[in-house]
Design a protein around this motif. Structure first.
Motif, mmCIF file in Angstrom:
data_model
loop_
_atom_site.group_PDB
_atom_site.id
_atom_site.type_symbol
_atom_site.label_atom_id
_atom_site.label_comp_id
_atom_site.label_asym_id
_atom_site.label_seq_id
_atom_site.Cartn_x
_atom_site.Cartn_y
_atom_site.Cartn_z
ATOM 1 N N PRO A 38 -21.974 59.408 -52.970
ATOM 2 C CA PRO A 38 -21.612 59.815 -54.341
ATOM 3 C C PRO A 38 -20.466 58.947 -54.860
ATOM 4 N N THR A 39 -20.496 58.619 -56.117
ATOM 5 C CA THR A 39 -19.364 57.927 -56.736
ATOM 6 C C THR A 39 -18.155 58.856 -56.708
ATOM 7 N N PRO A 40 -16.966 58.360 -56.350
ATOM 8 C CA PRO A 40 -15.781 59.231 -56.333
ATOM 9 C C PRO A 40 -15.663 60.048 -57.616
ATOM 10 N N LYS A 41 -15.279 61.305 -57.460
ATOM 11 C CA LYS A 41 -15.337 62.241 -58.589
ATOM 12 C C LYS A 41 -14.543 61.782 -59.804
ATOM 13 N N ASN A 42 -13.351 61.235 -59.574
ATOM 14 C CA ASN A 42 -12.568 60.811 -60.738
ATOM 15 C C ASN A 42 -12.925 59.398 -61.207
ATOM 16 N N LYS A 43 -13.803 58.712 -60.424
ATOM 17 C CA LYS A 43 -14.363 57.410 -60.806
ATOM 18 C C LYS A 43 -13.313 56.327 -61.023
ATOM 19 N N SER A 44 -12.132 56.511 -60.464
ATOM 20 C CA SER A 44 -11.063 55.541 -60.678
ATOM 21 C C SER A 44 -11.392 54.219 -59.987
ATOM 22 N N TYR A 45 -10.875 53.154 -60.541
ATOM 23 C CA TYR A 45 -11.124 51.803 -60.043
ATOM 24 C C TYR A 45 -10.744 51.674 -58.571
ATOM 25 N N HIS A 46 -9.543 52.114 -58.211
ATOM 26 C CA HIS A 46 -9.061 51.931 -56.840
ATOM 27 C C HIS A 46 -9.822 52.795 -55.844
ATOM 28 N N GLU A 47 -10.251 53.980 -56.245
ATOM 29 C CA GLU A 47 -11.031 54.820 -55.342
ATOM 30 C C GLU A 47 -12.429 54.250 -55.132
ATOM 31 N N VAL A 48 -13.004 53.630 -56.165
ATOM 32 C CA VAL A 48 -14.317 53.011 -56.022
ATOM 33 C C VAL A 48 -14.222 51.810 -55.076
ATOM 34 N N ILE A 49 -13.158 51.000 -55.223
ATOM 35 C CA ILE A 49 -12.963 49.870 -54.302
ATOM 36 C C ILE A 49 -12.807 50.368 -52.858
ATOM 37 N N ALA A 50 -12.063 51.453 -52.681
ATOM 38 C CA ALA A 50 -11.899 52.026 -51.336
ATOM 39 C C ALA A 50 -13.255 52.490 -50.792
ATOM 40 N N ALA A 51 -14.096 53.052 -51.667
ATOM 41 C CA ALA A 51 -15.436 53.479 -51.243
ATOM 42 C C ALA A 51 -16.277 52.268 -50.850
ATOM 43 N N PHE A 52 -16.181 51.191 -51.625
ATOM 44 C CA PHE A 52 -16.886 49.946 -51.267
ATOM 45 C C PHE A 52 -16.498 49.493 -49.855
ATOM 46 N N GLU A 53 -15.192 49.515 -49.571
ATOM 47 C CA GLU A 53 -14.713 49.062 -48.259
ATOM 48 C C GLU A 53 -15.258 49.936 -47.137
ATOM 49 N N ARG A 54 -15.173 51.252 -47.304
ATOM 50 C CA ARG A 54 -15.644 52.160 -46.256
ATOM 51 C C ARG A 54 -17.151 52.051 -46.068
ATOM 52 N N MET A 55 -17.876 51.946 -47.174
ATOM 53 C CA MET A 55 -19.337 51.844 -47.093
ATOM 54 C C MET A 55 -19.777 50.555 -46.416
ATOM 55 N N SER A 56 -19.105 49.450 -46.761
ATOM 56 C CA SER A 56 -19.484 48.167 -46.162
ATOM 57 C C SER A 56 -19.238 48.172 -44.662
ATOM 58 N N GLU A 57 -18.131 48.774 -44.241
ATOM 59 C CA GLU A 57 -17.842 48.819 -42.808
ATOM 60 C C GLU A 57 -18.857 49.708 -42.086
ATOM 61 N N GLN A 58 -19.229 50.831 -42.697
ATOM 62 C CA GLN A 58 -20.231 51.701 -42.076
ATOM 63 C C GLN A 58 -21.578 50.985 -41.988
ATOM 64 N N LEU A 59 -21.935 50.287 -43.050
ATOM 65 C CA LEU A 59 -23.219 49.583 -43.086
ATOM 66 C C LEU A 59 -23.297 48.536 -41.982
ATOM 67 N N LEU A 60 -22.224 47.784 -41.808
ATOM 68 C CA LEU A 60 -22.210 46.754 -40.772
ATOM 69 C C LEU A 60 -22.217 47.361 -39.371
ATOM 70 N N ARG A 61 -21.516 48.490 -39.200
ATOM 71 C CA ARG A 61 -21.523 49.170 -37.904
ATOM 72 C C ARG A 61 -22.930 49.622 -37.518
ATOM 73 N N GLU A 62 -23.677 50.074 -38.520
ATOM 74 C CA GLU A 62 -25.011 50.628 -38.262
ATOM 75 C C GLU A 62 -26.089 49.548 -38.186
ATOM 76 N N SER A 63 -25.708 48.310 -38.442
ATOM 77 C CA SER A 63 -26.677 47.214 -38.402
ATOM 78 C C SER A 63 -26.318 46.259 -37.263
#
Length: 323
Positions: free
Chosen positions: A33-58
């Motif tokens: 889900p997109t962070p609830k408040n949709k703030s720029y910095h929270e979205v960037i943090a989500a990008f970072e966490r998602m990319s690391e999870q994606l690479l871990r699972e691949s």
């Protein structure tokens, strides 16, 4: 050897992120889900966490990544690589490319999400092999991408392809989020289809009435499409009317652009012939023979993968140009 591309589809509701090989196939993906408040910095943090999870699972690491492409639902400043404005996220003038390249140390390319989807369809979807394409995505609004000679046409300041804001109803049109009235997306988007259905549901019976009650006196565009396919006459008429409006608008666009292909995607496209038959008939009625005889209208093929593949295609397309 670097062998995969990371594609990110940023939306107001969700973020989809995937690894795409150089043949345009998704090899790993996830959605948050997109962070609830949709703030720029929270979205960037989500990008970072998602990319690391994606690479871990691949089976891949950052050493294998050619670059990251991101589809953005808003306006971009291509001279600086910054995001000029994303209305549904509340962003204005944010240096997204610069910041992500600093974090990930790989090339990052941004594109309007509808334009990215158009490139994706040209790469591996319904537009494969074509060089002159109009791509229409019918969702909450109506997004558009224009490809000329194999490249996205951006226009003077990146605003080309905003097909959803062509005026199609000069008198008595509904207000649009852009501030105008009577835009194409106020007549033929998923949002418009829901509004028209709610206006007519009180006089309806059968399947529509039952579904409306089941959803607590509400309805979704997906339900309207499904009911139309099941034979509900009110839903069929509403979708057919949207197709007629779309066909006329596309005919007018083709006088200027003369594409070989029009690709139509988004949730409403799943109505199939209920949408495409009136759309094609309307297009043929309003387009001159010389224009219509060389233009095919087809349904998009990438479906829910369009955003990820389209974003990854930015890097693939750029890499080919640089080679």
């Amino acid at each position: 050897m670097k062998s995969v591309i990371m594609g990110i589809d940023l939306g107001g509701t969700s973020i989809k992120l995937g690894l795409v090989n150089i043949s345009g196939q998704i090899v790993q993906s996830l959605e948050w889900p997109t962070p609830k408040n949709k703030s720029y910095h929270e979205v960037i943090a989500a990008f970072e966490r998602m990319s690391e999870q994606l690479l871990r699972e691949s089976s891949y690491s950052w050493r294998d990544i050619l670059g990251v492409g991101i589809g953005i639902p808003g306006f971009l400043d291509f001279s600086t690589g910054s995001v000029f404005e994303v209305v549904n996220l509340g962003w204005h003038q944010v240096p997204l490319k610069e910041e992500l390249e600093r974090i990930w140390d790989v090339p990052v390319l941004l594109e309007n999400d509808a334009n990215a989807a158009a490139l994706g369809e040209m790469w591996t979807g319904a537009g494969k092999g074509a060089s002159h394409i109009i791509c229409l995505t019918i969702g909450t609004g109506i997004g558009g991408g224009v490809i000329i000679n194999g490249d996205i046409y951006h226009g003077a300041n990146g605003s080309a392809g905003e097909i959803g804001h062509i005026t199609v109803k000069e008198q008595g049109g509904r207000p649009c989020n852009c501030g105008k009235k009577g835009c194409l997306e106020t007549e033929a988007s998923a949002t418009a289809i829901v509004l028209k259905t709610l206006e007519q549901v009180k006089g309806a019976s059968g399947l529509l009435k039952e579904e409306y009650a089941k959803q607590g006196n509400s309805i979704t565009a997906k339900s309207v499409v499904e009911l139309a396919k099941l034979g509900d006459p009110t839903c069929q008429t509403i979708i057919a009317d949207a197709g007629t409006v779309l066909g006329k608008a596309l005919a007018n666009m083709c006088y200027l652009l003369n594409p070989e292909l029009i690709v139509i995607g988004g949730g409403i496209s799943y109505a199939g012939e209920i949408l495409f038959k009136p759309l094609t008939e309307s297009f043929r009625n309003f387009a001159l023979p010389r224009v219509r005889e060389n233009t095919s209208i087809v349904q998009a093929k990438l479906g829910n993968q369009a955003g990820i593949v389209g974003a990854a295609s930015l890097i693939h397309h750029y890499d080919l140009l640089e080679s």
